[in-house]
Each structure stands twice: as structure tokens, then as C-alpha cells.
Motif scaffolding. Structure first.
Motif, PDB file in Angstrom:
ATOM      1  N   THR A 227       0.832  -1.200   0.000  1.00  0.00           N
ATOM      2  CA  THR A 227       0.000   0.000   0.000  1.00  0.00           C
ATOM      3  C   THR A 227       0.869   1.253   0.000  1.00  0.00           C
ATOM      4  N   ILE A 228       1.900   1.257   0.826  1.00  0.00           N
ATOM      5  CA  ILE A 228       2.816   2.399   0.855  1.00  0.00           C
ATOM      6  C   ILE A 228       3.512   2.551  -0.490  1.00  0.00           C
ATOM      7  N   SER A 229       3.913   1.434  -1.081  1.00  0.00           N
ATOM      8  CA  SER A 229       4.539   1.490  -2.393  1.00  0.00           C
ATOM      9  C   SER A 229       3.567   1.994  -3.457  1.00  0.00           C
ATOM     10  N   MET A 230       2.301   1.575  -3.369  1.00  0.00           N
ATOM     11  CA  MET A 230       1.303   2.025  -4.337  1.00  0.00           C
ATOM     12  C   MET A 230       1.099   3.530  -4.256  1.00  0.00           C
ATOM     13  N   LEU A 231       1.117   4.080  -3.043  1.00  0.00           N
ATOM     14  CA  LEU A 231       0.963   5.524  -2.882  1.00  0.00           C
ATOM     15  C   LEU A 231       2.006   6.273  -3.704  1.00  0.00           C
ATOM     16  N   LYS A 232       3.229   5.776  -3.708  1.00  0.00           N
ATOM     17  CA  LYS A 232       4.295   6.433  -4.458  1.00  0.00           C
ATOM     18  C   LYS A 232       4.274   6.050  -5.937  1.00  0.00           C
ATOM     19  N   THR A 233       3.800   4.842  -6.233  1.00  0.00           N
ATOM     20  CA  THR A 233       3.750   4.408  -7.629  1.00  0.00           C
ATOM     21  C   THR A 233       2.737   5.210  -8.436  1.00  0.00           C
ATOM     22  N   THR A 234       1.733   5.789  -7.772  1.00  0.00           N
ATOM     23  CA  THR A 234       0.773   6.618  -8.505  1.00  0.00           C
ATOM     24  C   THR A 234       1.448   7.787  -9.207  1.00  0.00           C
ATOM     25  N   SER A 235       2.639   8.154  -8.778  1.00  0.00           N
ATOM     26  CA  SER A 235       3.350   9.248  -9.449  1.00  0.00           C
ATOM     27  C   SER A 235       3.692   8.899 -10.892  1.00  0.00           C
ATOM     28  N   LEU A 236       3.716   7.598 -11.229  1.00  0.00           N
ATOM     29  CA  LEU A 236       3.975   7.205 -12.614  1.00  0.00           C
ATOM     30  C   LEU A 236       2.854   7.635 -13.552  1.00  0.00           C
ATOM     31  N   LEU A 237       1.681   7.937 -12.995  1.00  0.00           N
ATOM     32  CA  LEU A 237       0.572   8.382 -13.837  1.00  0.00           C
ATOM     33  C   LEU A 237       0.833   9.757 -14.439  1.00  0.00           C
ATOM     34  N   SER A 238       1.919  10.394 -14.024  1.00  0.00           N
ATOM     35  CA  SER A 238       2.274  11.679 -14.635  1.00  0.00           C
ATOM     36  C   SER A 238       2.573  11.528 -16.125  1.00  0.00           C
ATOM     37  N   VAL A 239       2.955  10.313 -16.565  1.00  0.00           N
ATOM     38  CA  VAL A 239       3.266  10.115 -17.988  1.00  0.00           C
ATOM     39  C   VAL A 239       2.016  10.175 -18.854  1.00  0.00           C
ATOM     40  N   ILE A 240       0.834  10.000 -18.247  1.00  0.00           N
ATOM     41  CA  ILE A 240      -0.411  10.097 -19.011  1.00  0.00           C
ATOM     42  C   ILE A 240      -1.219  11.319 -18.565  1.00  0.00           C
ATOM     43  N   ALA A 241      -0.544  12.240 -17.846  1.00  0.00           N
ATOM     44  CA  ALA A 241      -1.122  13.535 -17.490  1.00  0.00           C
ATOM     45  C   ALA A 241      -2.345  13.434 -16.587  1.00  0.00           C
ATOM     46  N   VAL A 242      -2.380  12.430 -15.709  1.00  0.00           N
ATOM     47  CA  VAL A 242      -3.419  12.384 -14.676  1.00  0.00           C
ATOM     48  C   VAL A 242      -3.047  13.386 -13.582  1.00  0.00           C
ATOM     49  N   GLY A 243      -4.018  14.121 -13.080  1.00  0.00           N
ATOM     50  CA  GLY A 243      -3.726  15.220 -12.164  1.00  0.00           C
ATOM     51  C   GLY A 243      -3.463  14.812 -10.733  1.00  0.00           C
ATOM     52  N   ASP A 244      -2.586  13.838 -10.514  1.00  0.00           N
ATOM     53  CA  ASP A 244      -2.251  13.445  -9.148  1.00  0.00           C
ATOM     54  C   ASP A 244      -1.277  14.450  -8.549  1.00  0.00           C
ATOM     55  N   LEU A 245      -0.772  14.142  -7.355  1.00  0.00           N
ATOM     56  CA  LEU A 245       0.093  15.075  -6.638  1.00  0.00           C
ATOM     57  C   LEU A 245       1.350  15.400  -7.435  1.00  0.00           C
ATOM     58  N   PHE A 246       2.034  14.377  -7.925  1.00  0.00           N
ATOM     59  CA  PHE A 246       3.296  14.619  -8.621  1.00  0.00           C
ATOM     60  C   PHE A 246       3.070  15.357  -9.936  1.00  0.00           C
ATOM     61  N   THR A 247       2.018  15.003 -10.665  1.00  0.00           N
ATOM     62  CA  THR A 247       1.717  15.700 -11.916  1.00  0.00           C
ATOM     63  C   THR A 247       1.409  17.165 -11.655  1.00  0.00           C
ATOM     64  N   THR A 248       0.692  17.430 -10.563  1.00  0.00           N
ATOM     65  CA  THR A 248       0.336  18.807 -10.229  1.00  0.00           C
ATOM     66  C   THR A 248       1.568  19.657  -9.963  1.00  0.00           C
ATOM     67  N   VAL A 249       2.507  19.131  -9.160  1.00  0.00           N
ATOM     68  CA  VAL A 249       3.707  19.929  -8.880  1.00  0.00           C
ATOM     69  C   VAL A 249       4.569  20.068 -10.137  1.00  0.00           C
ATOM     70  N   GLN A 250       4.530  19.082 -11.017  1.00  0.00           N
ATOM     71  CA  GLN A 250       5.244  19.223 -12.286  1.00  0.00           C
ATOM     72  C   GLN A 250       4.678  20.372 -13.113  1.00  0.00           C
ATOM     73  N   LEU A 251       3.361  20.453 -13.168  1.00  0.00           N
ATOM     74  CA  LEU A 251       2.727  21.533 -13.924  1.00  0.00           C
ATOM     75  C   LEU A 251       3.042  22.888 -13.309  1.00  0.00           C
ATOM     76  N   ILE A 252       3.110  22.947 -11.984  1.00  0.00           N
ATOM     77  CA  ILE A 252       3.386  24.222 -11.322  1.00  0.00           C
ATOM     78  C   ILE A 252       4.817  24.662 -11.594  1.00  0.00           C
ATOM     79  N   TYR A 253       5.781  23.737 -11.372  1.00  0.00           N
ATOM     80  CA  TYR A 253       7.169  24.174 -11.596  1.00  0.00           C
ATOM     81  C   TYR A 253       7.493  24.279 -13.085  1.00  0.00           C
TER      82      TYR A 253
END
Length: 292
Positions: A227-253
């Protein structure tokens, strides 16, 4: 004597006709431990000093965006994706594990192939594959195998980008959870299952009342880690532009060019969530370990 922390003890040494003599115990010295501790403390102090004095960390920007609406929306989506992917992975994982333990060789082979494929290919590839499944199959249909088709679906409408990413995460997780569940079930003494079967218990009742309560002690720790690993693995969804936490900070910076502080914002939220999950895992494990 070998007992550190003891100042004085009395031994059987006696003076002729007198009381026992006090013997002073000298604790064993560990200079290596003190040296290592001192080095670690110095390194920790240097790290803290660097975090506080290096202007490149840009802490004012971190404070500005840490609780911004966009970041919090991405955080909520990350949590939702984690929960949904883990639920899918656990449910399918249990089904695959039970199939692996089935007496039907065809079902066992199918379950083994499932685990082999989804564990053997990168999760990033699976996310991209499911997100763009419409390129392979623009139209999905239901009907008679090798015969007429009755119902048609637009693949892009049926499996949008977010659902495709969720399928990639959930199906991959199910392969790992199947092995975790299978290991937990196999850890239960076979004599208990044979005794329950001799009493006339059905397989479902046997699993619910005998096997799974004991297997949970083996299943829970790796499930918490997954579960902890899955929380961090969701950041891979940035490659398909899903608006998760990591994608959001990428768009901001990407717009203000403050990469370091925005990555610190994401890291702080990931650390906070993983800490909460770790605390929850501890209490759940303690509950299921009461019998031991």
C-alpha cells in the motif's frame, strides 16, 4: 561479570571470619559506538544546517505551495487512486491466489500465467498500454465467440485515461497480492484444514474461519508495504497527465521554474501519508497478532 550498569555486587569472596567483600563491577566500554554516534550527530547537524542556510531550497516557496488548492486537489486524487488500485489489487489478488491453489490444472495454469505476465512487465508499460488501449481496439464488443456481435463500445469512452491508469496499477498489484495471499494461506498448518474438512466444513467456511484469520498475520505486513509502495507508484501516472500530486507539482514548476521547492512540497506530502499508513499498519498488525 558482564552486567553493565551495576555498580556493586557481593560475591562469595570472604575474609577469614569476616563478611563478604564488596566487588566493584566495571561496565564494558564501547568506544566504537560513541565514535559512530558522534559522527552521525555531526552529519545530522551538517544536514540541518544545509537545509536551513542553503537558499536553493527556497523554503518560502515551499510554504506558499504546501497547502495550495491545486496541490491539495492532486493529493486527494493520489489518495483516491491508491485506495482504488489497492482494492482492485486485493480483490483480484485473492481470486488469483485461490485459483493458484485450485485442484483444476487449467485454472492453476491461467492464474500462473497472469502472475507471470503482470509481474514480468514494467508497471509503467502497463499504465501506458491500458491508457491507450483504443489504438489497439478502437471498438470493444460483446457477442458470441467467433460469431455475431451484439453490443459495441467506444474503447476511448469506455476506458478513459484515468481508468486506464487505474487498470495498469490495479492489475499489476493483483499479481503481487496473489503471491502474498498464497504464501499466507500456505503458512497455515495443513493439519488444521484437514481437521476442519473432517468435521464437514465447506471450503468457504474453512477459509473464512480457520485459514484466513491465521494467514492474516503473514499477509498483513507485506500488504501494508504494498500500500505504501502504491501511494508512491501513482506518481507514474504523470506520464499520461493524470492530475495526481506529482503531476500537479510538475505543472506548477513547469510554469514558474521552481523545481526544487515544488519537489520538496511533493516529498513532504508523500512522507506524511506514508507515515500515517505506517501507523495504521502497526495497529492492524498488533490486533491480528494478539493470539500469538
Amino acid at each position: 561479570m558482564g552486567l553493565a550498569g551495576v555498580d556493586k555486587v557481593r560475591d562469595d569472596i570472604r575474609t577469614p571470619g569476616g563478611p563478604p567483600l564488596p566487588v566493584k563491577v566495571v561496565p564494558v566500554r564501547h568506544p566504537g559506538r560513541w565514535i559512530v554516534s558522534a559522527v552521525l550527530l555531526v552529519l545530522a547537524a551538517m544536514m540541518v544546517n544545509s537545509l536551513l542556510t542553503n537558499p536553493a531550497w527556497d523554503w518560502p516557496t515551499v510554504g506558499e505551495y504546501l497547502f495550495s488548492r491545486r496541490v491539495l486537489d492532486g493529493l486527494v486524487l493520489t489518495v483516491m487512486l491508491t485506495v482504488a488500485a489497492m482494492l482492485m489489487g486485493i480483490v483480484l489478488g485473492v481470486a488469483v491466489a485461490m485459483t493458484r491453489l485450485s485442484g483444476n490444472p487449467v485454472l492453476r495454469a491461467v492464474a500462473w500465467l497472469y502472475a507471470w505476465f503482470f509481474r514480468g512487465t514494467p508497471v509503467l508499460v502497463q499504465i501506458i498500454f491500458w491508457s491507450f488501449i483504443g489504438f489497439l481496439y478502437p471498438v470493444l464488443s460483446l457477442g458470441i465467440p467467433f460469431g455475431p456481435e451484439f453490443v459495441y463500445f467506444d474503447a476511448n469512452a469506455l476506458i478513459p485515461i484515468v481508468v486506464g491508469g487505474l487498470l495498469g496499477l490495479g492489475l499489476n498489484e493483483a499479481a503481487y497480492m496473489s503471491e502474498i495471499v498464497r504464501a499466507g494461506i500456505l503458512s497455515v498448518d495443513r493439519g488444521q484444514t484437514e481437521a476442519a474438512q473432517a468435521l464437514g466444513m465447506t471450503r468457504a467456511t474453512l477459509m473464512r474461519r480457520i485459514v484466513l484469520p491465521q494467514a492474516m498475520r503473514v499477509i498483513l505486513p507485506p500488504t501494508g508495504n504494498q500500500t505504501i509502495s502504491m501511494l508512491k507508484t501513482t506518481s507514474l501516472l504523470s506520464v499520461i497527465a493524470v492530475g495526481d500530486l506529482f503531476t500537479t507539482v510538475q505543472l506548477i514548476y513547469g510554469s514558474n521554474y521552481r523545481q526544487i521547492p515544488l519537489l520538496v512540497v511533493a516529498s513532504l506530502w508523500y512522507l506524511a501519508l506514508t507515515s500515517l499508513l505506517s501507523v495504521g499498519q502497526y495497529f492492524i498488525e498488533r490486533r491480528f497478532a494478539r493470539s500469538s
